[in-house]
Design an enzyme around this catalytic site. Sequence first.
Site, PDB file in Angstrom:
ATOM      1  N   CYS A   9       1.306   6.693  12.709  1.00 15.65           N
ATOM      2  CA  CYS A   9       1.181   5.896  13.931  1.00 15.65           C
ATOM      3  C   CYS A   9       1.317   6.757  15.177  1.00 15.65           C
ATOM      4  O   CYS A   9       0.747   6.442  16.208  1.00 15.65           O
ATOM      5  CB  CYS A   9       2.253   4.814  13.959  1.00 15.65           C
ATOM      6  SG  CYS A   9       2.658   4.201  12.335  1.00 15.65           S
TER       7      CYS A   9
ATOM      8  N   HIS B 172       0.817  -1.233   0.000  1.00 13.71           N
ATOM      9  CA  HIS B 172       0.000   0.000   0.000  1.00 13.71           C
ATOM     10  C   HIS B 172       0.841   1.269   0.000  1.00 13.71           C
ATOM     11  O   HIS B 172       0.303   2.378  -0.092  1.00 13.71           O
ATOM     12  CB  HIS B 172      -1.018  -0.017   1.146  1.00 13.71           C
ATOM     13  CG  HIS B 172      -0.488   0.263   2.519  1.00 13.71           C
ATOM     14  ND1 HIS B 172      -0.534   1.513   3.083  1.00 13.71           N
ATOM     15  CD2 HIS B 172       0.073  -0.550   3.450  1.00 13.71           C
ATOM     16  CE1 HIS B 172      -0.026   1.450   4.312  1.00 13.71           C
ATOM     17  NE2 HIS B 172       0.358   0.210   4.550  1.00 13.71           N
TER      18      HIS B 172
HETATM   19  C1  LIG Z   1       4.183   1.694   6.521  1.00  7.85           C
HETATM   20  C2  LIG Z   1       5.464   1.166   7.015  1.00  7.85           C
HETATM   21  C3  LIG Z   1       5.534  -0.096   7.634  1.00  7.85           C
HETATM   22  C4  LIG Z   1       4.312  -0.926   7.932  1.00  7.85           C
HETATM   23  O1  LIG Z   1       3.714  -1.465   6.788  1.00  7.85           O
HETATM   24  P1  LIG Z   1       2.195  -1.975   6.894  1.00  7.85           P
HETATM   25  O2  LIG Z   1       1.959  -2.668   5.590  1.00  7.85           O
HETATM   26  O3  LIG Z   1       1.354  -0.760   7.069  1.00  7.85           O
HETATM   27  O4  LIG Z   1       2.135  -2.918   8.041  1.00  7.85           O
HETATM   28  C5  LIG Z   1       6.769  -0.560   8.024  1.00  7.85           C
HETATM   29  N1  LIG Z   1       7.879   0.170   7.828  1.00  7.85           N
HETATM   30  C6  LIG Z   1       7.857   1.377   7.243  1.00  7.85           C
HETATM   31  C7  LIG Z   1       9.130   2.129   7.032  1.00  7.85           C
HETATM   32  C8  LIG Z   1       6.645   1.919   6.819  1.00  7.85           C
HETATM   33  O5  LIG Z   1       6.622   3.130   6.260  1.00  7.85           O
END
Ligand SMILES: *Cc1c(COP(=O)(O)O)cnc(C)c1O
Length: 396
Positions: free
Chosen positions: A325, A201
């Site tokens: 977050c 995503h």
């Molecule tokens: C968004 C993000 C994640 C988490 O990914 P998800 O698919 O939302 O669980 C992990 N590491 C970084 C650097 C991110 O930007």
Amino acid sequence: MRVYADNAATTAVSDTAVKAMLPCFQEFYGNPSSLHTVGQEAAERLSLARQVFAKRLNCDPSEITFTSGGSEADNQALRSAAAAGAKKNKRHIISTEFEHHAILHTLEQLSKEGFEVTLLPIPKSGVISAEQVRQAIRPDTCLVTVMFANNEIGTIQPIPEIGAICRELGVPFHTDAVQAAGHLPIDVRAMNIDLLSLSAHKFHGPKGVGVLYVRRGAVSLMNVIYGGAQERGKRAGTENIAGIVGASAAFDEICDHLEENAAKVTVLRDRLIDGLTKIPHSILNGEQEHRLPGNVNLCFEGIEGESLLLLLDQKGICASSGSACTSGSLDPSHVLLALGLPHEVAHGSLRLSLSEYNTAEEIDHILAVTPGIVEYLRNISPVWDELETGSLKHVI
Ligand SMILES: *Cc1c(COP(=O)(O)O)cnc(C)c1O
């Protein structure tokens, strides 16, 4: 005008990905573990998706595991390397202070389970040096995990150099490449990467799909989800075929346009940086040079990032302060604190993260409204009053 400038939080799913996903819901809806034709049609799509990631990352399809997202890929990578280390009585892990919480919170948990974690400090530039990693490696180090590019300030780490050091010293090397994927070239072989995490995503794929690459022979994968024998027994649960197909279509497309997208988005980014740093008492967080094409992260003294976000939203601009977050909590971003910014300055942060879907007109709009909003907020800020009368000292 609606301007979406929060692509580091998530992106719109591309037309290509949606088109690839649609037949998976009602035509190729089978369970890839079923032996009949409908199941095998789904299995075929799963296999093709795996091949796309393998080709684009320069690895073998058998080295790719699909997960429920970047967080799960990070958890599984770290847990696997830690378990492999513990078997050899190696319980030291090296990472950095500004990793994503999917890494930091897993490391916190591992430290409760008897692992010792060294978090490398972050220089003002936002770029660690490979030498910092070399200095920290010990005979009992079982893992180095350093993110490819930071999700808040967009700074790009010297991954090939760190990879070379880890390979030389025989320490498994993981990188959370969630923010880099689709924006920077990634070649796991050339960069000596042993484990790598992606999240669909963040590159115009659907939410809920992650990719974990593990070099054959580097670390044996440990389950974090137990159950059926999917993903060579390492990740149970019926595969999210539509999501995985969408993820591979999005990744294939974006990798074909890496350079042209980077060129276009960097121009937009630099216009934003030039314009917004003209606002007095503002600072760009992290250096401009080794930076993701779409990342702008600034602090404005004397204001609250949250108030700025709400007023920008009223003007149609979707931005972020810190990461998605931490927004909603009152703590300032751990990334900005790691850069050495004082709490009160870190509170006044703004992250604008662009994608190739953004336009020059949208940048004009952001540049037209932001200085006025900052001025308005400063005018009603008691802290700004103290800064201007000299009872508090300006830091930036
Ligand atoms: C968004 C993000 C994640 C988490 O990914 P998800 O698919 O939302 O669980 C992990 N590491 C970084 C650097 C991110 O930007």
